[in-house]
Design an enzyme around this catalytic site. Sequence first.
Site, short mmCIF file in Angstrom:
data_model
loop_
_atom_site.label_atom_id
_atom_site.label_comp_id
_atom_site.label_asym_id
_atom_site.label_seq_id
_atom_site.Cartn_x
_atom_site.Cartn_y
_atom_site.Cartn_z
N CYS A 68 -2.82 5.45 5.69
CA CYS A 68 -4.28 5.47 5.72
C CYS A 68 -4.80 5.76 7.13
CB CYS A 68 -4.81 4.13 5.24
SG CYS A 68 -4.58 2.84 6.47
N CYS A 70 0.83 -1.22 0.00
CA CYS A 70 0.00 0.00 0.00
C CYS A 70 0.86 1.26 0.00
CB CYS A 70 -0.95 0.01 1.20
SG CYS A 70 -0.09 0.09 2.78
N CYS A 120 -2.59 -2.74 8.65
CA CYS A 120 -2.26 -1.39 9.14
C CYS A 120 -1.80 -1.47 10.60
CB CYS A 120 -3.46 -0.47 9.00
SG CYS A 120 -4.34 -0.64 7.42
N ASP A 135 2.27 2.67 2.54
CA ASP A 135 2.19 3.45 3.77
C ASP A 135 3.46 3.29 4.61
OD1 ASP A 135 -0.24 4.15 2.89
OD2 ASP A 135 -1.40 3.07 4.40
FE1 FES Z 1 -1.66 0.09 4.28
FE2 FES Z 1 -3.40 1.04 5.95
S1 FES Z 1 -3.72 0.62 3.84
S2 FES Z 1 -1.31 0.72 6.29
#
Ligand code: FES
Length: 143
Positions: free
Chosen positions: A60, A35, A104, A37
């Site tokens: 996110c 993702c 996450c 992040d």
């Molecule tokens: Fe990857 Fe939340 S979508 S950490």
Amino acid sequence: MALYSEKVMDHFQNPRNVGKIDDADGIGEVGNARCGDIMKIYLKIENGIIVDVKFNTFGCGSAIASSSMATELIKGKPLTEALTLTNKAVAEALDGLPAHKMHCSVLAEEAIRAAIKDYYDKNGIAYDKADFPEHKDEDEHHA
Ligand code: FES
């Protein structure tokens, strides 16, 4: 049922412990390649106790809520206890995360672990390598 619990929304909208500690004793940065992040955790440690903790999360809402809750859970705690914090415990403290958002909370667990490892490394403190796996198994991401 709403997708996100009130606690998730609260910690996302009013995250605790956001920021940076300039003279941090341990810093951990982790990311999720899928993702994109990124989460960074700063620890201030005195006598084996986490006296302060801050985070910066480029990610996110669930990652922000997870960082916020995780920092609250380890603040004032001994390092040994912080090391036992699992992503599952973070998600539970948030009254749950949707299954596809469990990863996450994994970032929060990994960032804390990385920051503690950084502190141990910088101070030449011996530790059990088994406490610091590179990454959690994919299965555990969805536990
Ligand atoms: Fe990857 Fe939340 S979508 S950490």
